[in-house]
Design a protein around this motif. Structure first.
Motif, PDB file in Angstrom:
ATOM      1  N   PHE A  27       0.696  -1.074   0.138  1.00 41.92           N
ATOM      2  CA  PHE A  27      -0.171   0.085   0.142  1.00 41.92           C
ATOM      3  C   PHE A  27       0.827   1.114  -0.058  1.00 41.92           C
ATOM      4  CE2 PHE A  27      -2.670  -3.083   1.975  1.00 41.92           C
ATOM      5  CZ  PHE A  27      -3.766  -3.359   0.928  1.00 41.92           C
ATOM      6  N   SER A  28       2.144   1.114   0.751  1.00 42.59           N
ATOM      7  CA  SER A  28       2.846   2.516   0.500  1.00 42.59           C
ATOM      8  C   SER A  28       3.225   2.583  -0.784  1.00 42.59           C
ATOM      9  CB  SER A  28       4.079   2.229   1.450  1.00 42.59           C
ATOM     10  OG  SER A  28       3.696   2.238   2.846  1.00 42.59           O
ATOM     11  N   ALA A  29       3.681   1.742  -1.565  1.00 45.39           N
ATOM     12  CA  ALA A  29       4.174   1.563  -2.736  1.00 45.39           C
ATOM     13  C   ALA A  29       3.194   2.120  -3.849  1.00 45.39           C
ATOM     14  CB  ALA A  29       5.058   0.406  -3.239  1.00 45.39           C
ATOM     15  N   ALA A  30       1.729   1.557  -3.486  1.00 43.06           N
ATOM     16  CA  ALA A  30       0.870   2.286  -4.286  1.00 43.06           C
ATOM     17  C   ALA A  30       0.516   3.494  -4.226  1.00 43.06           C
ATOM     18  CB  ALA A  30      -0.545   1.036  -4.007  1.00 43.06           C
ATOM     19  N   ALA A  31       0.584   4.146  -2.888  1.00 43.99           N
ATOM     20  CA  ALA A  31       0.569   5.422  -2.561  1.00 43.99           C
ATOM     21  C   ALA A  31       1.579   6.369  -3.254  1.00 43.99           C
ATOM     22  CB  ALA A  31       0.492   5.645  -1.138  1.00 43.99           C
ATOM     23  N   VAL A  32       2.581   5.847  -3.459  1.00 46.68           N
ATOM     24  CA  VAL A  32       3.863   6.642  -4.046  1.00 46.68           C
ATOM     25  C   VAL A  32       3.648   6.626  -5.458  1.00 46.68           C
ATOM     26  CG1 VAL A  32       6.136   6.496  -4.903  1.00 46.68           C
ATOM     27  CG2 VAL A  32       5.601   6.000  -2.508  1.00 46.68           C
ATOM     28  N   VAL A  33       2.911   5.417  -6.225  1.00 50.60           N
ATOM     29  CA  VAL A  33       2.549   5.512  -7.667  1.00 50.60           C
ATOM     30  C   VAL A  33       1.402   6.298  -7.938  1.00 50.60           C
ATOM     31  CG1 VAL A  33       1.831   3.928  -9.489  1.00 50.60           C
ATOM     32  CG2 VAL A  33       3.492   3.135  -7.967  1.00 50.60           C
ATOM     33  N   PHE A  34       0.416   6.463  -7.018  1.00 50.21           N
ATOM     34  CA  PHE A  34      -0.786   7.288  -6.923  1.00 50.21           C
ATOM     35  C   PHE A  34      -0.179   8.799  -6.815  1.00 50.21           C
ATOM     36  CE2 PHE A  34      -4.468   9.296  -5.398  1.00 50.21           C
ATOM     37  CZ  PHE A  34      -5.560   9.259  -6.363  1.00 50.21           C
ATOM     38  N   PHE A  35       0.568   9.200  -5.869  1.00 50.07           N
ATOM     39  CA  PHE A  35       0.962  10.395  -5.715  1.00 50.07           C
ATOM     40  C   PHE A  35       1.705  10.799  -6.957  1.00 50.07           C
ATOM     41  CE2 PHE A  35       3.924  13.703  -4.573  1.00 50.07           C
ATOM     42  CZ  PHE A  35       3.272  14.558  -4.016  1.00 50.07           C
ATOM     43  N   ALA A  36       2.700  10.013  -7.568  1.00 52.56           N
ATOM     44  CA  ALA A  36       3.248  10.626  -8.776  1.00 52.56           C
ATOM     45  C   ALA A  36       2.166  10.830  -9.960  1.00 52.56           C
ATOM     46  CB  ALA A  36       4.223   9.079  -9.045  1.00 52.56           C
ATOM     47  N   ALA A  37       1.227   9.936 -10.080  1.00 49.83           N
ATOM     48  CA  ALA A  37       0.230  10.051 -11.037  1.00 49.83           C
ATOM     49  C   ALA A  37      -0.425  11.644 -10.759  1.00 49.83           C
ATOM     50  CB  ALA A  37      -0.717   8.946 -10.894  1.00 49.83           C
ATOM     51  N   CYS A  38      -0.749  11.701  -9.521  1.00 48.98           N
ATOM     52  CA  CYS A  38      -1.444  13.080  -9.282  1.00 48.98           C
ATOM     53  C   CYS A  38      -0.703  14.308  -9.600  1.00 48.98           C
ATOM     54  CB  CYS A  38      -1.869  13.136  -7.790  1.00 48.98           C
ATOM     55  SG  CYS A  38      -3.101  11.977  -7.323  1.00 48.98           S
TER      56      CYS A  38
END
Length: 179
Positions: A27-38
């Motif tokens: 989930f932390s890695a998913a958060a990083v990917v999601f933040f990068a997308a945002c």
């Protein structure tokens, strides 16, 4: 092809990566990917407007990238039991209806631009997703409830305002102009 379009393509490539992070329950890695997308979404929009690099390709791909990432993450959160399926279903229904309405107007040569309430819905959804990804296990019941249902509330509000604008367009007969 320009920098904003490349950033949008990068965002599209991040969609399966985000899904894979959920599959791994990282989930932390998913958060990083999601933040990068945002971040790249904000960056490509800024560059496109500031340097007059808005293209038809960008107008097509940018919302595809945004909704693709957002829906992938929301569905993944539901599969991981961090988001209620009902909430995700409401947001999916809203997006489907928005797509149908946009397609109808596009066929009549009317392009509907994003409005502040649509952007606000995106911001609220993004903040909710980030809080669920990063703090779900540490959240008390009420903040968790807010993080899960705030995107639904703003989606319904945004859809209602877009629908009223759609009805106004229909009432004024503007769709006949391009027919």
């Amino acid at each position: 092809m320009n920098i904003p379009n490349l950033l949008t393509l990068l965002r599209i490539c991040m969609i399966p990566l985000a899904g894979y992070m959920f599959y791994l329950k990282a989930f932390s890695a998913a958060a990083v990917v999601f933040f990068a997308a945002c971040f790249t979404d904000v960056l490509d929009g800024y560059i496109a407007r500031k340097f007059n690099r808005i293209t038809d390709v960008g107008k097509l791909l940018d919302p595809l990238a945004d909704k693709g990432m957002q829906l992938t993450v929301l569905i993944s959160l539901a599969f991981c039991e961090r988001m209620p399926w009902v909430a995700v279903a409401v947001i999916l229904a809203k997006e489907f209806l928005m797509f149908l309405g946009g397609l109808f107007l596009y066929r009549k040569k009317i392009v509907v631009a994003a409005n502040w309430y649509g952007k606000m819905a995106t911001v609220v959804t993004s903040l909710s997703v980030m809080s669920i990804l990063l703090f779900y296990d540490k959240m008390a019941a009420f903040p968790r409830f807010l993080a899960q249902w705030a995107p639904v509330c703003v989606a319904i509000c945004a859809f209602s305002l877009y629908f009223l604008a759609f009805l106004k367009t229909v009432k004024e007969g503007k769709w006949y102009e391009g027919a």
